[in-house]
Design an enzyme around this catalytic site. Sequence first.
Site, PDB file in Angstrom:
ATOM      1  N   ASP A 184      -7.149  44.113  45.549  1.00 29.51           N
ATOM      2  CA  ASP A 184      -6.021  43.802  46.425  1.00 29.51           C
ATOM      3  C   ASP A 184      -6.446  42.761  47.461  1.00 29.51           C
ATOM      4  O   ASP A 184      -7.202  41.849  47.135  1.00 29.51           O
ATOM      5  CB  ASP A 184      -5.513  45.100  47.079  1.00 29.51           C
ATOM      6  CG  ASP A 184      -4.014  45.086  47.342  1.00 29.51           C
ATOM      7  OD1 ASP A 184      -3.597  44.305  48.205  1.00 29.51           O
ATOM      8  OD2 ASP A 184      -3.274  45.846  46.692  1.00 29.51           O
ATOM      9  N   HIS A 230      -1.723  44.477  53.208  1.00 30.25           N
ATOM     10  CA  HIS A 230      -1.290  45.025  51.924  1.00 30.25           C
ATOM     11  C   HIS A 230      -2.347  45.970  51.376  1.00 30.25           C
ATOM     12  O   HIS A 230      -2.055  47.119  51.045  1.00 30.25           O
ATOM     13  CB  HIS A 230      -1.040  43.867  50.950  1.00 30.25           C
ATOM     14  CG  HIS A 230      -0.349  44.238  49.683  1.00 30.25           C
ATOM     15  ND1 HIS A 230      -1.029  44.618  48.539  1.00 30.25           N
ATOM     16  CD2 HIS A 230       0.954  44.260  49.342  1.00 30.25           C
ATOM     17  CE1 HIS A 230      -0.170  44.862  47.567  1.00 30.25           C
ATOM     18  NE2 HIS A 230       1.041  44.659  48.033  1.00 30.25           N
ATOM     19  N   SER A 252       4.252  47.676  44.449  1.00 30.72           N
ATOM     20  CA  SER A 252       2.894  47.705  45.003  1.00 30.72           C
ATOM     21  C   SER A 252       2.554  49.073  45.568  1.00 30.72           C
ATOM     22  O   SER A 252       1.384  49.459  45.616  1.00 30.72           O
ATOM     23  CB  SER A 252       2.747  46.669  46.119  1.00 30.72           C
ATOM     24  OG  SER A 252       2.537  45.384  45.622  1.00 30.72           O
TER      25      SER A 252
END
Length: 750
Positions: free
Chosen positions: A150, A209, A535
């Site tokens: 990620d 994220h 996600s």
Amino acid sequence: MEQTKYRMELVLLLGLISMLSFIPASIAAEEGQEHDNLTTYIVHVKKLEIEGPLQSTEELHTWHHSFLPETSNKDRMVFSYRNVASGFAVRLTPEEANALQEKEEVMSIRPERTLSLHTTHTPSFLGLRQGQGLWNDSNLGKGVIIGVIDTGIYPFHLSFNDEGMPPPPAKWKGHCEFTGGSVCNNKLIGARNLVKSAIQEPPYEDFFHGTHTAAEAAGRFVEGASVFGNARGTAAGMAPDAHLAIYKVCSSKVKDECPESAILAAMDIAIEDGVDVLSLSLGLGSLPFFEDPIAIGAFAATQKGIFVSCSAANSGPHYSSLSNEAPWILTVGASTIDRKISASAKLGNGAEYEGETLFQPKDFSSQLLPLVYAAAEKNNSSALCAPGSLRNINVKGKVVVCDLGGGIPFIAKGQEVLDAGGSAMILANIENFGFTTLANAHVLPAVHVSYAASLAIKAYINSTYTPTATVLFQGTIIGDSLAPSVAAFSSRGPSQQSPGILKPDIIGPGVNILAAWAVSVDNKIPAFDIISGTSMSCPHLSGIAALLKSAHPDWSPAAIKSAIMTTANTLNLRGLPILDQRLQPADIFATGAGHVNPVRANDPGLVYDIQPEDYVPYLCGLGYSDREVTIIVQRSVRCFNVKSIAQAELNYPSFSILLGSDSQFYTRTLTNVGPANSTYTVKIDVPLAMGISVSPSQITFTQVNQKVAYFVDFIPQIKENRGNHTFAQGAITWVSDKHVVRTPISVIFK
């Protein structure tokens, strides 16, 4: 000191993000002007024919460097891949790339591409409870290593503390690239930055994220988690005691934010490091598997017994909008949970329309204010509340209706209203988004309402000379009986690359998910935020896979996938079929097998198993050339010598049939992982306009791990019975006195 410095950098970056401007670093800055036309290429080459493996990494690098132009230097080599591919990433001019393509050993060369990110209460919603069931059987995932590929991580968050955790298993070979010996621990056991830039940095989060996805998969228990006082409770990931290994592949500081070469490198290193599960909340769209870096890397991981979970993408509700379609990947769509961060738009006519928002200020008056829809006064840009579009429109002190869409982030729309002097915002869904609403940390009082509500609000505005409205806040509400439903943005099947394999495989929580955040949005520490996307659903399934791996260490990746799919829920909390964003029954290309039920997946009774070698006949059956199959499986394959199979012949835990005028006959093999002595009887939910025959209708097992085959005949009926339908759906379910094993069926009419 390092933690304080990082916080300051993140606060500055958050300001940049709010302005939607990134300043990329130049990867090639140090190479001089003569190399301005260099591009990174992914090169697949034939395996070196030697006895045994290459003896060292240096030998591999030397061999790969032998392909480079004699005038180039070693700095041109970006990565040499050892596990995920036979090849390397290198920076070349177009002329050098053309010359390299002519070499006999080179199977494929192409410019790298950039991948996109697919951007508390969920354990309880999924039936995970401390000291009970799967959390008890799996010891909360203890001993399992989840590799998260990620955007890096904020390692100082309480979600990644290691209190009471043992050291990683002896097989772990990875290392930590953070400076300072105390950053990594028994929870966060490794962290690497694979993004090549002019200045190589530690794998800190800079996209907001990776910290969130890592915590969803395996965050520790953190009491008192909330955002703006909402969604308050104890935060935890799916596998709280699993180890985390972080591989940073995306950065705001380079031109190509998530470069393909870095993703392949991360998967390559993760395999070498010894991870058990790989979680990737990113993708490239639909690509042939031999051109898809995640498909190639995931196949190599599967060969090593590593489970790979990927997000389906956020391009729904359009059909065939999936990423990550390979059958050796668990492809995960997004669903809602039964928690809402509730607010409503109250109009001057007394009507109220329910919606959601995360920012719920206590000092906002419920007094009605003038209501305006800027499209009526200006143009489409102002209807979208695009940056700068409200500058010359009088919205001061008013509630402004802003349409969803235009590629403009929700928060940016609110910022435009605030900058123009507006007092509040009603974020109005477009038709495709239907009843899906998101709770965002808006910069002003706001509410996100459904498409039906947006039509009613606009009709009210047009019905009076003095429309008024306000926003009312209700806080956190748990118990939405329509959950789970499929999120509007969740990408749908059928698969473009392999329509004979049902995708997505599963849906899981991906709407309004609370997890760890790198920078506080409400001035509270530890920081949490609520965001949405496939996600978010992907790491939920990655963590669940880790629990199953811990509880059943002998299960293959395919067996774990089968357990997840055949035990999935097809009904919502109200006991009705799962709905989509229109509040209509969601079809099979939205839900796949259904909504994950981790408690039932722990005891599936039967599984459909697949060995890595079984995929070779399937790949040949796709019509791939020998070279293309070889790129994926990393050994020489001649499809002429392989008995190719149709896509639906793969021993997959679902059927996806492309049905013309002829009957189709397929075999499936079930493996008993339940009681030694058990009998199952078939139940058939027959799809529209066809017949199904299953033989035998009853199967009996006398041993654990015993395999039994059954045969299915799909029989088309007259085309007139199909009406206007282009596809149909059903299921074959094997039922014993203790287990229900459901195999979904999709039928695409040709």
